[in-house]
Design a protein around this motif. Structure first.
Motif, mmCIF file in Angstrom:
data_model
loop_
_atom_site.group_PDB
_atom_site.id
_atom_site.type_symbol
_atom_site.label_atom_id
_atom_site.label_comp_id
_atom_site.label_asym_id
_atom_site.label_seq_id
_atom_site.Cartn_x
_atom_site.Cartn_y
_atom_site.Cartn_z
ATOM 1 N N PRO A 179 0.678 -1.181 -0.023
ATOM 2 C CA PRO A 179 0.201 -0.118 0.049
ATOM 3 C C PRO A 179 0.724 1.351 0.137
ATOM 4 O O PRO A 179 2.078 1.138 0.622
ATOM 5 C CB PRO A 179 -0.886 0.021 1.281
ATOM 6 N N ALA A 180 0.373 2.344 -0.837
ATOM 7 C CA ALA A 180 1.324 3.483 -0.748
ATOM 8 C C ALA A 180 0.313 4.660 -0.875
ATOM 9 O O ALA A 180 -0.838 4.530 -1.628
ATOM 10 C CB ALA A 180 2.296 3.516 -1.946
ATOM 11 N N TYR A 181 0.745 5.761 -0.368
ATOM 12 C CA TYR A 181 -0.043 6.922 -0.247
ATOM 13 C C TYR A 181 0.855 8.108 -0.833
ATOM 14 O O TYR A 181 1.861 8.309 -0.191
ATOM 15 C CB TYR A 181 -0.768 7.339 1.012
ATOM 16 N N GLY A 182 0.461 8.918 -1.817
ATOM 17 C CA GLY A 182 1.236 9.886 -2.279
ATOM 18 C C GLY A 182 0.524 11.304 -2.310
ATOM 19 O O GLY A 182 -0.516 11.418 -2.642
ATOM 20 N N SER A 183 1.226 12.290 -1.642
ATOM 21 C CA SER A 183 0.588 13.571 -1.428
ATOM 22 C C SER A 183 1.363 14.531 -2.264
ATOM 23 O O SER A 183 2.402 14.799 -2.365
ATOM 24 C CB SER A 183 0.351 14.122 -0.019
ATOM 25 N N CYS A 184 0.510 15.342 -3.113
ATOM 26 C CA CYS A 184 1.022 16.469 -4.113
ATOM 27 C C CYS A 184 2.364 15.797 -5.017
ATOM 28 O O CYS A 184 2.069 14.798 -6.047
ATOM 29 C CB CYS A 184 1.839 17.502 -3.360
ATOM 30 N N ALA A 185 3.431 16.061 -4.788
ATOM 31 C CA ALA A 185 4.622 15.421 -5.562
ATOM 32 C C ALA A 185 4.644 13.858 -5.480
ATOM 33 O O ALA A 185 4.745 13.056 -6.711
ATOM 34 C CB ALA A 185 6.025 15.825 -4.941
ATOM 35 N N MET B 17 1.685 12.141 -5.426
ATOM 36 C CA MET B 17 0.804 11.711 -6.351
ATOM 37 C C MET B 17 1.410 11.899 -7.859
ATOM 38 O O MET B 17 1.139 10.832 -8.501
ATOM 39 C CB MET B 17 -0.388 12.956 -6.422
ATOM 40 N N ILE B 18 2.127 12.672 -8.076
ATOM 41 C CA ILE B 18 2.897 12.529 -9.615
ATOM 42 C C ILE B 18 3.749 11.245 -9.384
ATOM 43 O O ILE B 18 3.714 10.540 -10.513
ATOM 44 C CB ILE B 18 3.815 13.664 -9.537
ATOM 45 N N MET B 19 4.354 11.050 -8.559
ATOM 46 C CA MET B 19 5.346 9.728 -8.511
ATOM 47 C C MET B 19 4.603 8.334 -8.607
ATOM 48 O O MET B 19 5.188 7.493 -8.933
ATOM 49 C CB MET B 19 6.088 9.578 -7.138
ATOM 50 N N LEU B 20 3.126 8.607 -8.130
ATOM 51 C CA LEU B 20 2.297 7.213 -8.258
ATOM 52 C C LEU B 20 1.630 7.255 -9.579
ATOM 53 O O LEU B 20 0.905 6.105 -9.781
ATOM 54 C CB LEU B 20 1.358 7.101 -7.207
ATOM 55 N N GLU C 261 11.272 9.964 -14.271
ATOM 56 C CA GLU C 261 10.640 8.814 -14.328
ATOM 57 C C GLU C 261 9.797 8.827 -13.033
ATOM 58 O O GLU C 261 9.621 9.413 -12.016
ATOM 59 C CB GLU C 261 11.675 7.935 -13.962
ATOM 60 N N THR C 262 8.433 8.014 -13.033
ATOM 61 C CA THR C 262 7.581 7.912 -11.831
ATOM 62 C C THR C 262 7.762 6.334 -11.159
ATOM 63 O O THR C 262 8.244 5.369 -12.162
ATOM 64 C CB THR C 262 6.262 8.366 -12.176
ATOM 65 N N ILE C 263 7.433 6.297 -10.354
ATOM 66 C CA ILE C 263 7.092 4.735 -9.662
ATOM 67 C C ILE C 263 5.996 4.243 -10.395
ATOM 68 O O ILE C 263 6.127 2.927 -10.702
ATOM 69 C CB ILE C 263 6.876 4.799 -8.283
ATOM 70 N N GLY C 264 4.969 5.045 -10.619
ATOM 71 C CA GLY C 264 3.718 4.372 -11.462
ATOM 72 C C GLY C 264 3.068 3.400 -10.309
ATOM 73 O O GLY C 264 3.146 3.470 -9.078
ATOM 74 N N GLY C 265 1.646 2.940 -10.855
ATOM 75 C CA GLY C 265 1.023 1.935 -10.349
ATOM 76 C C GLY C 265 -0.598 2.441 -10.426
ATOM 77 O O GLY C 265 -1.192 1.912 -10.174
ATOM 78 N N ILE C 266 -0.750 3.963 -10.448
ATOM 79 C CA ILE C 266 -2.105 4.454 -10.668
ATOM 80 C C ILE C 266 -2.417 4.646 -12.020
ATOM 81 O O ILE C 266 -1.683 5.452 -12.604
ATOM 82 C CB ILE C 266 -2.446 5.598 -9.563
ATOM 83 N N ASP C 267 -3.421 4.088 -12.875
ATOM 84 C CA ASP C 267 -3.767 4.278 -14.215
ATOM 85 C C ASP C 267 -4.152 5.879 -14.258
ATOM 86 O O ASP C 267 -5.473 5.945 -14.364
ATOM 87 C CB ASP C 267 -4.672 3.276 -14.711
ATOM 88 N N MET C 268 -3.231 6.783 -14.144
ATOM 89 C CA MET C 268 -4.028 8.163 -14.376
ATOM 90 C C MET C 268 -2.965 8.987 -14.919
ATOM 91 O O MET C 268 -1.575 8.728 -14.918
ATOM 92 C CB MET C 268 -4.263 8.581 -12.985
#
Length: 199
Positions: free
Chosen positions: A78-84, A86-89, A101-108
């Motif tokens: 489980p991961a939660y990203g706030s602001c930057a 969110m960009i990383m996910l 580069e991003t970590i990715g994981g959320i299809d957005m």
């Protein structure tokens, strides 16, 4: 690691790490900074804080964390990203550097600095699905927004104009804003409950 008190790391490469550690502790988690790949094996969930997403992605590469982060998140961490964070996910970003580069994981698809520069920061009351007790105060600082999402992504919050500012996909949560700066731990409690449910 007991199910009642999950161990949640905060990616401590750059950004508002201390505020997230305090908010997680207030939400009933055992919180600790994460700077090295081997520390990822010792946590039940991870927060990716606000900060500067291009710097964060560069540091993740330099510290040898990017691929281990991708592996753990693909594996269900489980991961939660706030602001930057969110960009990383995000799987795709607009307005980033070509080599970012991003970590990715959320299809957005997320747009960096969508609301403007630092001096255009603002606060807004945000109603979030899954967070009881009325709206949370969202602090938006050079914040991203969500341009579009895939079918597996749930929109949790929008601003009055319809802009998407909080989403969830499976074990992954992301907000455009900084709940860690307000003293209101309800978003962190939501994430802590997500981590507990995944144990």
């Amino acid at each position: 690691m007991s199910s009642s008190t999950p161990t949640i790391g905060v990616l401590a490469l750059q950004g508002d790490v201390r505020e997230h550690l305090a908010a997680l502790t207030g939400a009933g988690a055992q919180a600790r900074p994460v700077r090295r790949a081997e520390e990822l094996a010792e946590i039940d969930g991870l927060v990716i804080p606000g900060g500067e997403s291009t710097t964060m992605s560069k540091l993740a590469v330099i510290f040898g964390l990017l691929e281990p982060l991708r592996d753990r998140i693909r594996g269900g961490l489980p991961a939660y990203g706030s602001c930057a964070g969110m960009i990383m996910l995000a799987d795709k970003i607009l307005g980033g550097r070509d080599d970012q580069e991003t970590i990715g994981g959320i299809d957005m698809i997320v747009r960096r600095n969508a609301f403007g520069r630092q001096n255009e920061s603002f606060e807004a009351a945000v109603d979030i699905t899954g967070v009881e007790g009325g709206p949370v105060e969202g602090v938006f600082i050079r914040a991203p927004w969500v341009e579009s999402t895939g079918s597996g992504v749930e929109t949790l919050a929008r601003l009055a104009d319809g802009t998407v500012v909080a989403v969830r996909q499976g074990n992954l949560l992301a907000t455009s804003f900084h709940p860690e700066l307000t003293g209101d731990h309800r978003v962190h409690r939501l994430f802590t409950d997500m981590v507990r449910a995944a144990l």
